[in-house]
Design a protein around this motif. Sequence first.
Motif, PDB file in Angstrom:
ATOM      1  N   LYS A 196       6.322  -0.796   5.540  1.00  0.00           N
ATOM      2  CA  LYS A 196       4.880  -1.024   5.597  1.00  0.00           C
ATOM      3  C   LYS A 196       4.109   0.290   5.584  1.00  0.00           C
ATOM      4  N   GLU A 197       4.603   1.265   6.352  1.00  0.00           N
ATOM      5  CA  GLU A 197       3.926   2.555   6.407  1.00  0.00           C
ATOM      6  C   GLU A 197       3.947   3.248   5.053  1.00  0.00           C
ATOM      7  N   VAL A 198       5.088   3.167   4.372  1.00  0.00           N
ATOM      8  CA  VAL A 198       5.213   3.808   3.060  1.00  0.00           C
ATOM      9  C   VAL A 198       4.316   3.124   2.035  1.00  0.00           C
ATOM     10  N   MET A 199       4.238   1.805   2.074  1.00  0.00           N
ATOM     11  CA  MET A 199       3.366   1.084   1.144  1.00  0.00           C
ATOM     12  C   MET A 199       1.903   1.483   1.347  1.00  0.00           C
ATOM     13  N   LYS A 200       1.506   1.649   2.598  1.00  0.00           N
ATOM     14  CA  LYS A 200       0.140   2.098   2.881  1.00  0.00           C
ATOM     15  C   LYS A 200      -0.089   3.503   2.343  1.00  0.00           C
ATOM     16  N   ASP A 201       0.918   4.359   2.498  1.00  0.00           N
ATOM     17  CA  ASP A 201       0.807   5.730   2.002  1.00  0.00           C
ATOM     18  C   ASP A 201       0.718   5.760   0.482  1.00  0.00           C
ATOM     19  N   ILE A 202       1.494   4.905  -0.180  1.00  0.00           N
ATOM     20  CA  ILE A 202       1.443   4.829  -1.641  1.00  0.00           C
ATOM     21  C   ILE A 202       0.041   4.423  -2.092  1.00  0.00           C
ATOM     22  N   LYS A 203      -0.528   3.433  -1.419  1.00  0.00           N
ATOM     23  CA  LYS A 203      -1.887   2.995  -1.750  1.00  0.00           C
ATOM     24  C   LYS A 203      -2.885   4.137  -1.598  1.00  0.00           C
ATOM     25  N   GLU A 260      -9.217  -1.347  -2.181  1.00  0.00           N
ATOM     26  CA  GLU A 260      -9.605  -1.901  -3.476  1.00  0.00           C
ATOM     27  C   GLU A 260      -8.428  -1.938  -4.455  1.00  0.00           C
ATOM     28  N   ILE A 261      -7.211  -1.797  -3.915  1.00  0.00           N
ATOM     29  CA  ILE A 261      -6.005  -1.796  -4.743  1.00  0.00           C
ATOM     30  C   ILE A 261      -5.078  -2.929  -4.318  1.00  0.00           C
ATOM     31  N   ALA A 262      -4.581  -3.684  -5.292  1.00  0.00           N
ATOM     32  CA  ALA A 262      -3.515  -4.662  -5.049  1.00  0.00           C
ATOM     33  C   ALA A 262      -2.209  -4.013  -5.496  1.00  0.00           C
ATOM     34  N   LEU A 263      -1.209  -4.033  -4.618  1.00  0.00           N
ATOM     35  CA  LEU A 263       0.013  -3.261  -4.862  1.00  0.00           C
ATOM     36  C   LEU A 263       1.265  -4.118  -4.745  1.00  0.00           C
ATOM     37  N   MET A 264       2.195  -3.901  -5.667  1.00  0.00           N
ATOM     38  CA  MET A 264       3.557  -4.415  -5.521  1.00  0.00           C
ATOM     39  C   MET A 264       4.507  -3.276  -5.868  1.00  0.00           C
ATOM     40  N   ALA A 265       5.762  -3.389  -5.443  1.00  0.00           N
ATOM     41  CA  ALA A 265       6.680  -2.264  -5.595  1.00  0.00           C
ATOM     42  C   ALA A 265       8.056  -2.734  -6.028  1.00  0.00           C
TER      43      ALA A 265
END
Length: 228
Positions: A97-104, A117-122
């Motif tokens: 979760k922390e890494v996904m937030k950092d990527i955003k 304002e970003i929708a993200l998948m990985a």
Amino acid sequence: MIRILSYLIFFTLGMLLFRPILLEAVENIQLPEDLKARAFVIKSEKDGLWEKSLIIQFSERRRVLSTNDGFLDALAVVNHSAHPLLWERVCKKGKTKEVMKDIKKRIAKTIGVRSEEIALMATAVDMDNLAVKTKKFKPFVVSVLATAGAKTNALRTGVDEGTYIEGEEPKGTVNILILTNVRLTDGAMARAIITATEAKTAAFQDLKVPSSYTKDVLATGTGTDSVI
């Protein structure tokens, strides 16, 4: 439009799961002008391992439904890929979760928007194996951009159990990004995800992708698939 979407998902995943299409080392991806969106890939490295982000940026906020972020008014949607070893390290530390937030945050800073304002998948699938397909049926235009990996995590819904726990080795993923030139209601977007899922399952069945967990049954997807 539902028929167009079903055809696109089926055809695009067929390319990926049966014969991957490799893009050359280009950053910009051409999309129909009617979609009013810009598509490009940002490539970078972390600890000597590759990271690649497919970014679809809109000129104005667009209502989006994401299986990760839910409904939001987005200025960009992203399919972020990273080397499997990077995801393995993240999962072992329990920091997904922390890494996904950092990527955003990193992507938001790069393209000049807020992370909200970003929708993200990985995924761990290399973005060089991205498949892009567009279908037109006036006045509708629909494009699908998809990545797929199903060698280690293919499962059959209703038969296989979801046993993945954060901290284990990362598994396969099918990520599907759908763009259209029409404004859909929230209900229509939810319906589109059902159609996309059905088309994905049809592609798995026709390609005879086996379950990674149960002998002699075909998979319907993987345990970590996402749609935007």
